[in-house]
Design a protein around this motif. Structure first.
Motif, mmCIF file in Angstrom:
data_model
loop_
_atom_site.group_PDB
_atom_site.id
_atom_site.type_symbol
_atom_site.label_atom_id
_atom_site.label_comp_id
_atom_site.label_asym_id
_atom_site.label_seq_id
_atom_site.Cartn_x
_atom_site.Cartn_y
_atom_site.Cartn_z
ATOM 1 N N LEU A 25 0.834 -1.197 0.000
ATOM 2 C CA LEU A 25 0.000 0.000 0.000
ATOM 3 C C LEU A 25 0.875 1.256 0.000
ATOM 4 O O LEU A 25 0.508 2.280 -0.566
ATOM 5 C CB LEU A 25 -0.920 0.000 1.230
ATOM 6 N N ASN A 26 2.038 1.134 0.615
ATOM 7 C CA ASN A 26 2.939 2.278 0.668
ATOM 8 C C ASN A 26 3.379 2.696 -0.733
ATOM 9 O O ASN A 26 3.597 3.869 -0.999
ATOM 10 C CB ASN A 26 4.158 1.923 1.521
ATOM 11 N N PHE B 191 -0.270 3.974 -2.438
ATOM 12 C CA PHE B 191 -0.816 5.182 -1.823
ATOM 13 C C PHE B 191 0.281 6.099 -1.292
ATOM 14 O O PHE B 191 0.314 7.290 -1.590
ATOM 15 C CB PHE B 191 -1.785 4.810 -0.691
ATOM 16 N N ASN C 296 -6.606 3.174 -2.272
ATOM 17 C CA ASN C 296 -7.002 1.809 -2.628
ATOM 18 C C ASN C 296 -7.607 1.140 -1.395
ATOM 19 O O ASN C 296 -6.909 0.871 -0.427
ATOM 20 C CB ASN C 296 -5.762 1.037 -3.106
ATOM 21 N N LEU D 79 -7.440 -3.692 -1.055
ATOM 22 C CA LEU D 79 -6.238 -4.484 -0.784
ATOM 23 C C LEU D 79 -6.539 -5.959 -0.576
ATOM 24 O O LEU D 79 -5.837 -6.832 -1.073
ATOM 25 C CB LEU D 79 -5.554 -3.995 0.493
ATOM 26 N N THR E 151 -12.565 0.534 -5.571
ATOM 27 C CA THR E 151 -11.638 -0.534 -5.188
ATOM 28 C C THR E 151 -12.232 -1.402 -4.077
ATOM 29 O O THR E 151 -12.048 -2.619 -4.073
ATOM 30 C CB THR E 151 -10.283 0.038 -4.731
ATOM 31 N N GLY F 200 2.696 -2.873 -5.881
ATOM 32 C CA GLY F 200 1.939 -2.929 -4.634
ATOM 33 C C GLY F 200 1.061 -4.167 -4.568
ATOM 34 O O GLY F 200 1.059 -4.909 -3.576
ATOM 35 N N MET G 253 0.986 -7.632 -2.083
ATOM 36 C CA MET G 253 -0.194 -8.127 -1.370
ATOM 37 C C MET G 253 -0.489 -9.572 -1.759
ATOM 38 O O MET G 253 -0.895 -10.378 -0.924
ATOM 39 C CB MET G 253 -1.399 -7.240 -1.678
ATOM 40 N N THR H 4 -8.590 -5.028 4.875
ATOM 41 C CA THR H 4 -8.118 -3.819 4.207
ATOM 42 C C THR H 4 -7.976 -2.681 5.199
ATOM 43 O O THR H 4 -6.972 -1.969 5.230
ATOM 44 C CB THR H 4 -9.125 -3.401 3.118
ATOM 45 N N VAL I 224 -4.702 -0.407 6.019
ATOM 46 C CA VAL I 224 -4.645 1.044 5.839
ATOM 47 C C VAL I 224 -4.272 1.699 7.168
ATOM 48 O O VAL I 224 -3.469 2.632 7.224
ATOM 49 C CB VAL I 224 -6.003 1.579 5.332
ATOM 50 N N THR J 105 2.773 7.057 6.759
ATOM 51 C CA THR J 105 2.650 6.874 5.318
ATOM 52 C C THR J 105 3.905 7.366 4.619
ATOM 53 O O THR J 105 4.410 8.433 4.937
ATOM 54 C CB THR J 105 1.426 7.658 4.808
#
Lengths: 293, 302, 396
Positions: free
Chosen positions: B22-23, B26, B33, B36, B92, B191, B195, B219, B223, B231
């Motif tokens: 995710l890093n 996003f 997103n 995930l 998403t 990304g 996952m 998810t 996040v 982040t």
């Protein structure tokens, strides 16, 4: 199969009116505060419980209970926003959206803590459907309660339109939704408008939650069950657009019923997202765009 | 106790891999997103099916899982390329729900809601549970370490600078001659691939997957791991993942502390506490525990 | 409760400190049993009553002196109706709490996910899940299922429906691992009885209306509807059937048609709904006890949890040891046909302590198990909803 179409259409339209009310709530909050609020689910549940207390414990008629659902959920909306979300707005919409997920988990479980998981029902008689002969199109059945609910939904929507179109406060809200910068230059108090948006938005969620619970049952997951469909309706119509949310609710409601012709009923949840993908491919801002509040 | 802690370390590692993924999507490229768990599920199902039905060895199944998830990532990125952030969030989210519906309904492929059981793993039934868990801790955390290093290098390289430029303003980036879509697709592929890897490792460690294992809550936890940790930074993503697992698991031990409550109230209280802590972290550490130092201004996603 | 016991254990340990080995402590400390039930999520309507029964029963056993001179300590975890959370909770129960048995797993996915952990760690798993696959997967005898499997339940339903004179049956099923198996079996057995399954719709139970699904079913004008549902979706379906003016037979599982259902939908809507559950004899004291604990008509899952706790306690009493293996090895010995018939753990433990053989019959039925862990067979009771109350129709 075509013989079923009128019935499927009616089923879809009735489902759509039920969906429209919380979808308007969701989109109102989005229009003013610019984040998708997942807390709509728990506020719908809170509305359903408020209506239950009014209707079953206090013995009030359904109409009054709906009003109670609106007011209690609305007040919760203002309070929880003040306590949990307001300070996060500067961190960006994703942060607020995620916090609203956390908020909805907290509220759902507070309800569970107080009431348990047991199903509850309102003190309402269930009525037989009307049967209407459409001649060549065949017989259809229509639920009087669904029609009544649709009526209640229409009244709620009508009042909102009047409020937004003809009152000073309503116009202020629209101004903030259209252009927050300009609105603040004009001296409109953004915090008050935010509170109002939360009250109306979550109030409608609660109202819609009780409508849903009348057909299903009151339990801690009442709101959660319709959350994805609410999102789909609001996005299809255009986030932040109230007429869009209504239109989107009908598209999703009718789409889910019609899907039964082609798909297994277990794929019904996918229909909302299929509708989103199709609509957004042609209109990236939804059917009615975003400025229509 | 050691066994339990090791198993939780494996789950934390999987969450960390997803947070790192995710890093990229996003944190670096700024694309929201909330799907995930869909990529996680695709990796898990791909690897499980290849090993259970086609008897492929893990060394082939795991890369295949990464590839399958990455390919889906590219597809999702292509479909959603024109959408703005808030639409992306809901689309998403819908994607991941559709994946779950497919897994529930296409019984011929996925065995439906019965799920897939007896997913093989090296040493299962041979090693003691302790050694088996230990082995997976090593595998998963090596994967986390390698992924973190690679993404950190990527982030420092021109690729990362372009992604950050896109994050801040994709119009300016495209005016500057960067092919924005291509970079976005690459970010999504990397990304989603991570996952997918997380999903594959999870499936083989757990030995069983079912559609219900892949609910949207997964998810949300990822996040949160990234936002709470910080982040844009690798250490933040990993630290956040450990904290989220510690929070969700640690609260299980509260039951004995509060007397006089029914079990359903204890369960409700536990979930409510998780929610409250998350809101508190977001409120008091908005930049995460390890904030991104190099950034020029606050991350705005709208 | 946990605190107090550990203090007492510490006191005991302190007195004998130099000589007490860990092993000895394990043989004198409390025996731990875990419940893993849905307190949140889709199974939420069922879990709380299950744990309530488990707690009451453990309290009763402890008040009567415990098992083999030791107290039973109950640790309750929430599986969130989710296999991922279920596995984590089970790992805590097994690795941290060191339970000898896990009791009450409800969702089939949770049971399937938790089963390998249990047998790898030699912890007994007692489940109420229905999916046929559960006892077919490898488990080395560490699974006991008190819920009749889908094969048996569907056959029973089909025989009953055929006996009522229904010629055509339509099935409406929530999407579960056993929905398809269930319909196939129903269809086979109906055919043997001269009736016919005329179709099925599998629906997503998380939706809030099933109008079009119901229209599909009613178009076939079935004599009977087989509602393979859970309580929340059954409430919606019953209302919609009432509105649609459906007058045919409605048949469902006892766990879906619980006491709360009648309150939720009202007497008129539920009128004529027939439900069936595995059952003990009518005058079963065990069933009466569960009713007393819950203060309401017991649901099949709560009855089964009563039996899980009793079986575990009796097996431990028989073995004189509190491990999962001890339960595993002695479970079938407490259903000794030559032994004294008992319906409560306390009563049985006394007999076992006196060296006598016992034959346990629980609140859900006789509790005899096949080598695979399924119940060998049981009686079923059929109830009909009349004027807002269930009335017993028959027991077969």
């Amino acid at each position: 199969m075509t013989g079923d179409l009128p019935q499927l259409l009616i089923n879809g339209l009735l489902a759509g009116t039920q969906l429209a009310v919380p979808a308007i709530g969701f989109t109102t909050i989005f229009a003013v505060l610019r984040f998708p609020s997942f807390a709509i689910a728990s506020h719908a549940t809170i509305g359903a419980y408020a209506g239950y207390i009014a209707n079953v414990w206090l013995g009030l008629p359904a109409g009054v209970a709906l009003l109670a659902a609106f007011i209690v959920a609305g007040l919760f909306g203002v309070a929880t926003d003040e306590i949990a979300l307001r300070r996060l707005r500067t961190s960006g919409p994703l942060t607020v959206a995620i916090a609203s997920v956390a908020l909805t988990i907290v509220l759902e479980n507070l309800v569970r803590f107080g009431f348990g998981n047991d199903q509850r029902g309102y003190a309402l008689a269930v009525l037989r459907d009307w049967r209407v002969d459409l001649g060549a199109l065949g017989m259809v059945r229509i639920g009087p309660q669904q029609v009544q609910n649709a009526g209640a939904a229409a009244v709620a929507m009508g009042l909102l339109f009047l409020f937004l179109g003809f009152t000073r406060t309503g116009k202020m809200m629209r101004a903030v939704a259209d252009n927050p910068m300009l609105a603040s230059l004009k001296g409109i108090d953004a915090d008050r408008v935010a509170q109002l948006a939360n009250f109306i938005g979550m109030g409608l969620a609660g109202f819609g939650g009780m409508l849903v619970a009348m057909d299903t049952a009151v339990d801690p997951l009442t709101g959660f069950r319709v959350m994805l469909s609410i999102f789909a309706a609001a996005v299809v119509g255009g986030l932040g657009s109230i007429p869009g949310a209504v239109l989107g609710a009908f598209v999703v409601g009718v789409g889910e019923e019609f899907s039964i012709i082609l798909l297994d009923p277990t794929y019904r949840t996918a229909v909302g997202f299929l509708a989103i993908l199709i609509v957004l491919s042609f209109r990236p801002r939804g059917l009615l765009g975003e400025r229509a509040i | 106790m050691e066994n339990y802690l090791l198993a939780m370390a494996v789950f934390a590692g999987c969450t960390a891999l997803m947070a790192l993924g995710l890093n990229v999507i996003f944190g670096l490229a700024g694309m929201i997103n909330l799907g995930l768990v869909g990529f996680f599920a695709i990796g898990a199902y791909a690897s499980a099916l290849l090993t259970v039905k086609l008897h492929l060895p893990l060394v082939l199944a795991w890369p295949a899982a990464i590839f399958a998830a990455a390919a889906c990532g590219v597809a999702v990125a292509l479909i959603t390329a024109r959408l703005r952030g808030d639409y992306l969030a809901i689309v998403t989210l819908g994607f991941s729900e559709v994946i779950r519906l497919v897994a529930s309904n296409e019984i011929w492929l996925t065995n439906g809601t019965d799920g897939i059981s007896a997913i093989p793993a090296p040493g299962r039934g041979v090693l003691s549970p302790l050694l088996f868990n230990l082995q997976f801790v090593v595998i998963v955390w090596i994967a986390v370490g390698v992924a973190a290093l690679l993404i950190a290098r990527l982030s420092a390289a021109p690729f990362g600078r372009v992604l950050r430029a896109i994050r801040e303003d994709d119009v300016i980036a495209s005016v500057a001659g960067k092919r924005v879509l291509r970079f976005k697709l690459q970010a999504f592929a990397i990304g989603a691939g991570l996952m997918g890897l997380a999903g594959a490792l999870y499936a083989h460690f757990n030995a069983y997957i079912a559609p219900d294992s892949f609910q949207p809550l997964v998810t949300i936890y990822v996040v949160l791991a990234l936002t709470a940790g910080g982040t844009g930074t690798m250490r933040g993503a990993v630290l956040g993942a450990v904290l989220v697992v510690a929070l969700t698991e640690g609260t299980r031990f509260l039951g004995g502390v509060v007397p006089g409550l029914a079990p359903v109230q204890i369960a409700a209280l536990r979930e409510a506490i998780i929610g409250v802590v998350l809101i508190l972290v977001l409120t008091y550490r908005p930049g995460g525990i390890i904030p991104e130092t190099s950034r020029t201004h606050r991350l705005e996603t709208s | 409760m946990t605190l107090r016991t550990s203090r007492r254990a510490a006191l005991l340990g302190g007195l004998a400190a130099p000589f007490v080995s860990r092993l000895a402590a394990a043989q004198t400390g409390p025996i731990r049993l875990g419940t893993l039930t849905p307190q949140t999520g889709a199974g939420g309507p069922y879990g709380p009553a299950m744990v309530k029964v488990a707690q009451a029963l453990v309290g009763e056993i402890n008040a009567a002196g415990g098992v083999a001179g030791r107290r039973i300590e109950l640790v309750s975890e929430d599986d969130e109706t989710n296999p991922d959370a279920g596995v984590r909770a089970a790992r805590k129960l097994i690795d941290v709490e060191k339970v000898s048995a896990i009791i009450g797993t409800w969702a089939s996915a949770v049971t399937t996910a938790v089963a390998p952990l249990c047998w790898e760690n030699k912890v007994m798993l007692f489940t109420v899940s229905g999916a046929d696959s559960i006892t077919k997967l490898p488990h080395q005898g560490y699974i006991i299922r008190t819920q009749p499997n889908t094969y048996l339940q569907s056959a029973t339903a089909a025989k009953y429906l055929a006996s009522t004179g229904a010629k055509t049956v339509f099935a409406l099923s929530a999407q579960t691992p056993f929905a398809v198996d269930s319909y196939n079996r129903l269809s086979d057995v109906l055919a043997q009885g001269g009736a016919k399954a005329v179709g099925d719709v599998i629906y997503d139970a998380s939706k809030t209306s099933f109008r079009s699904e119901i229209d599909q079913a009613l178009k076939t004008k079935p004599d009977a509807l087989f509602l393979n549902s859970y309580t929340p979706d059954l409430a919606v379906i019953l209302r919609e059937l009432f509105r649609a003016g459906y007058e045919g037979r409605k048949f469902t599982f006892g766990y879906a048609a619980n006491a709360k259902l009648l309150d939720t939908v009202g007497a008129e809507v539920a009128e004529g709904l027939i439900s069936f559950s595995p059952s003990p004899d009518l005058d079963s004291p065990a069933f009466a006890k569960v009713r007393a604990i819950l203060g309401a008509e017991p649901d099949p899952y709560s009855c089964q949890v009563h039996d899980h706790i009793s079986l575990a306690a009796l097996a431990i009493g028989k073995a004189g040891a509190g491990t999962g293996t001890a339960i595993h090895d002695n479970l079938r010995a407490i259903g000794d046909a030559a032994g004294t018939k008992i319906t409560s753990a306390v009563e049985g433990l006394k007999l076992l302590a006196a060296g006598k053989a016992v034959n346990f019959e629980g609140a859900s039925g006789p509790c005899k198990f096949t080598p695979a862990g399924d119940i060998e067979g049981c009686r079923f009771r059929f109830d009909v909803a009349e004027k807002g109350k269930y009335r017993l129709l028959s027991l077969i």
